[in-house]
Design a protein around this motif. Structure first.
Motif, PDB file in Angstrom:
ATOM      1  N   ARG A 450       0.825  -1.207   0.000  1.00 33.70           N
ATOM      2  CA  ARG A 450       0.000   0.000   0.000  1.00 33.70           C
ATOM      3  C   ARG A 450       0.863   1.262   0.000  1.00 33.70           C
ATOM      4  O   ARG A 450       1.988   1.266   0.478  1.00 33.70           O
ATOM      5  N   VAL A 451       0.297   2.320  -0.550  1.00 26.38           N
ATOM      6  CA  VAL A 451       0.991   3.600  -0.677  1.00 26.38           C
ATOM      7  C   VAL A 451       0.057   4.702  -0.191  1.00 26.38           C
ATOM      8  O   VAL A 451      -1.132   4.716  -0.534  1.00 26.38           O
ATOM      9  N   ALA A 452       0.590   5.621   0.611  1.00 28.24           N
ATOM     10  CA  ALA A 452      -0.152   6.810   1.013  1.00 28.24           C
ATOM     11  C   ALA A 452       0.472   8.012   0.322  1.00 28.24           C
ATOM     12  O   ALA A 452       1.701   8.096   0.195  1.00 28.24           O
ATOM     13  N   ALA A 453      -0.372   8.923  -0.117  1.00 32.48           N
ATOM     14  CA  ALA A 453       0.144  10.080  -0.859  1.00 32.48           C
ATOM     15  C   ALA A 453      -0.703  11.309  -0.583  1.00 32.48           C
ATOM     16  O   ALA A 453      -1.883  11.207  -0.226  1.00 32.48           O
ATOM     17  N   LEU A 454      -0.069  12.463  -0.739  1.00 34.71           N
ATOM     18  CA  LEU A 454      -0.791  13.736  -0.787  1.00 34.71           C
ATOM     19  C   LEU A 454      -0.822  14.150  -2.248  1.00 34.71           C
ATOM     20  O   LEU A 454       0.225  14.287  -2.893  1.00 34.71           O
ATOM     21  N   ILE A 455      -2.021  14.343  -2.772  1.00 33.89           N
ATOM     22  CA  ILE A 455      -2.184  14.692  -4.175  1.00 33.89           C
ATOM     23  C   ILE A 455      -2.986  15.979  -4.261  1.00 33.89           C
ATOM     24  O   ILE A 455      -4.094  16.075  -3.720  1.00 33.89           O
ATOM     25  N   GLY A 456      -2.406  16.994  -4.938  1.00 32.45           N
ATOM     26  CA  GLY A 456      -3.059  18.300  -5.015  1.00 32.45           C
ATOM     27  C   GLY A 456      -3.119  18.828  -6.426  1.00 32.45           C
ATOM     28  O   GLY A 456      -2.377  18.387  -7.317  1.00 32.45           O
ATOM     29  N   ASP A 457      -4.002  19.802  -6.613  1.00 32.75           N
ATOM     30  CA  ASP A 457      -4.170  20.421  -7.933  1.00 32.75           C
ATOM     31  C   ASP A 457      -3.975  21.930  -7.890  1.00 32.75           C
ATOM     32  O   ASP A 457      -4.391  22.645  -8.787  1.00 32.75           O
ATOM     33  N   GLY A 458      -3.368  22.419  -6.834  1.00 33.93           N
ATOM     34  CA  GLY A 458      -3.153  23.856  -6.693  1.00 33.93           C
ATOM     35  C   GLY A 458      -4.150  24.520  -5.782  1.00 33.93           C
ATOM     36  O   GLY A 458      -3.831  25.500  -5.111  1.00 33.93           O
ATOM     37  N   SER A 459      -5.370  24.012  -5.736  1.00 34.69           N
ATOM     38  CA  SER A 459      -6.395  24.595  -4.872  1.00 34.69           C
ATOM     39  C   SER A 459      -6.740  23.689  -3.703  1.00 34.69           C
ATOM     40  O   SER A 459      -7.209  24.150  -2.667  1.00 34.69           O
ATOM     41  N   GLN A 460      -6.511  22.398  -3.851  1.00 34.16           N
ATOM     42  CA  GLN A 460      -6.879  21.447  -2.812  1.00 34.16           C
ATOM     43  C   GLN A 460      -5.915  20.264  -2.846  1.00 34.16           C
ATOM     44  O   GLN A 460      -5.531  19.779  -3.915  1.00 34.16           O
TER      45      GLN A 460
END
Length: 591
Positions: A450-460
């Protein structure tokens, strides 16, 4: 407007629950079952059948209550449906989860006096959804609309039309009716068990052991597809129910299980059933005959399979704490003192990661990534970032692979350094990332899957969970299959695996602008704060099972030096305190 009454019966449950629905009355019931230390009351709603004279809005209110009741094959739900409408959900239905305070009361959208049909709407925030396989995905859709169509059956009787294919429940109902639990599967090399956190409706406490085994045998793990394997041969089923003799469970599998590995099947079963405090040991039977493990055990305890646990690799090096000194040297934290690793005193880095075996390290210096041996030997460059790109802190997996994220502009590329290779290899683009999305942090779990990540698009920026699923066509093609697990935290800046079930995350809650550490269950359950207050702004976090959390603190107005905060261990993390007198930055546990 008439009031819809629900009778609430207190029963026992396997894990904590909260969010008692408003309305109705509560009666205590002594059902003779013993309760466990962490068991809290399970509140069952017995809904009222629809009454003649109810308005369309009242029928919808009653229908929403009925959907939170799983008794008698959903007879209460069927009572709200017009003749000819079907309702055949299985034991693990799809669920849309609505936010109680953020959703409107049922609102009539048409005039029932003008015809025999009426439309009722709910409007508010959809928090997420639970799939038919039990996985929760956070959505946080503030303008979600749920519409119900009703038909007048007689002059004073309304019923719902349209064949429902999922449940619509408020969060308080989900908290009350569902329980989060783990089903354990094997990593492809069968060296580690991997938990699949699922929501299961608690139909009957005494049936829960059988419910868990049947769910495990179903092999329904869509989000882990291709990343885990099952030890149970195709067609294996549970014969009868799981029997309990004091604290020993007897699991009788069908004859198909005879082709399976007894040790591996036992490990999956005991780790899954061992979550129930009434089960200490297990006896495995196949078609009525008791089967022994490879070391001759006919009654086995969970500790027999501890080495296969998802957090087992951390037992080797989990107590080691590392950080970078003020000058960027890799150091071992001893108490509150940072002692530089002798073999690396000539090297400085801005970020680092230590392998789970405690022998290798990876460090970022300038625009390049270096790896080496903590006990000495050559430090070599394995990746140079592209012009204008940034390398994020890498993450080691259980097999010694090093996972690296490079960000450039508003895109991310993933790189992999496999054991024995001289340089990192660029992996194909991740199909899971939408245009403009970027990986802000990536951490591989100790189970290696399993992998945990923070994924953003500039606003969230979202907290997401994925899995490492190799592609059969190539050694360098992987599918991560990310899905969001929590929408409560904002401004998230870093994360780490606390243990197999929980992340430690830096972020903000609500309107607050203070970045603080929180425990975030990967199941999608409620978050909770870690520790009391401290000075400074945390920019990094690291954690290990049963160990103190470490925070990296950015330089502030009063101090131009970076600092590390060490948590004082407390069984309840909310009451931890912090020692922030450690000089150094970027603290890490192996992994």
């Amino acid at each position: 407007m008439k009031r819809i009454i629900a009778v609430l019966l207190a029963l026992s449950c396997v894990t904590g629950c909260a969010g008692i629905p408003a309305g109705g009355w509560v009666t205590a019931q002594d059902n003779g079952e013993r309760t466990e230390p962490f068991d809290e009351p399970y509140v069952r709603v017995v809904p009222t059948r629809p009454q003649d004279g109810w308005s369309p809005e009242e029928v919808v209110r009653g229908y929403l209550v009925a959907m939170a009741n799983f008794d008698n094959d959903r007879e209460s739900v069927r009572a709200y449906l017009a003749e000819g409408q079907t309702w055949r959900p299985d034991g693990r239905p799809k669920v849309t989860v609505l936010d109680d305070p953020e959703f409107s009361e049922p609102t009539l959208m048409s005039d029932p006096e003008e015809g025999d049909e009426a439309t009722v709407r709910l409007y508010g925030t959809r928090l997420g959804q639970i799939s038919s396989s039990g996985q929760y995905e956070a959505l946080n859709e503030p303008n979600h609309e749920v519409t119900f169509l009703l038909r007048r059956i007689t002059p004073n009787r309304w019923r719902l039309v349209g064949n429902p294919d999922e449940l619509v429940l408020f969060r308080s109902d989900v908290d009350r009716v569902f329980r989060t639990t783990n089903l354990y599967h094997f990593a492809p090399d069968r060296q580690s068990l991997v938990p699949d956190s699922v929501f299961l409706p608690l139909l009957n406490r005494s049936d829960l052991p059988s419910q868990l085994v049947e769910s495990l045998l179903s092999k329904t793990v869509p989000w882990l597809n291709g990343a885990v394997v099952s030890s149970f041969p195709e067609g294996t089923g549970l014969l009868g129910k799981v029997r309990l003799d004091e604290d020993v469970a007897t699991v009788n599998l069908s004859k198909e299980a005879a082709a399976g590995n007894v040790d591996h099947m036992s490990a999956q079963l005991l780790w899954t059933l061992g979550q129930l405090t009434e089960i200490r040991a297990m006896r495995l039977q196949i078609d009525g005959r008791t089967r022994r493990t490879s070391d001759g055990l006919d009654v086995q305890e969970k500790k027999r399979w501890e080495d296969l646990g998802p957090d087992a690799p951390s037992k080797v090096t989990g107590e080691s704490q590392y950080l970078l000194t003020e000058t960027g040297q890799v150091a071992l934290l001893q108490g509150s003192a940072a002692v530089s690793v002798p073999s690396l005193r000539d090297h400085t880095f801005r970020d680092a990661a230590v392998a789970l075996n405690g022998q290798q390290f990876a460090g970022i210096s300038g625009q390049a990534l270096y790896v080496g041996d903590l006990s000495g030997g050559q430090v070599r460059r394995v990746l140079k970032a592209e012009r204008g790109a940034t390398l994020l802190r890498p993450s080691w997996d259980r097999s010694g692979n090093l996972w690296i994220v490079q960000n450039k502009g508003r895109s991310s590329t993933l790189w992999l350094l496999s054991p024995g290779r001289a340089e990192a290899t660029r992996l194909p683009p991740l199909s899971e990332l939408r245009p403009g999305q970027q990986i802000k942090a990536l951490r591989v779990a100790r189970d290696g899957v399993r992998v945990a990540a923070l994924i953003g698009d500039g606003s969230q920026t979202e907290i997401q969970i994925g899995r490492i699923a190799p592609d059969d066509s190539s050694d360098d093609v992987y599918s991560l299959g990310f899905h969001s697990i929590n929408a409560e935290l904002g401004s998230v800046v870093d994360l780490a695996w606390r243990d197999a079930d929980t992340l430690a995350v830096l972020g903000t809650v609500g309107a607050s602008t203070s970045i603080l550490p929180y425990e975030v269950p990967i199941s999608g359950g409620a978050i909770r704060a870690i520790g009391g207050s401290f000075e400074g702004t945390p920019v990094s976090i690291t954690a290990a099972p049963g160990k103190e959390i470490l925070l990296g603190i950015a330089p502030g107005k009063e101090s131009q030096a970076s600092a590390t905060c060490l948590q004082s261990f407390n069984e309840d993390p909310r009451f931890s305190t912090w020692d922030c007198g450690i000089v150094g930055f970027s603290p890490v546990y192996p992994g």
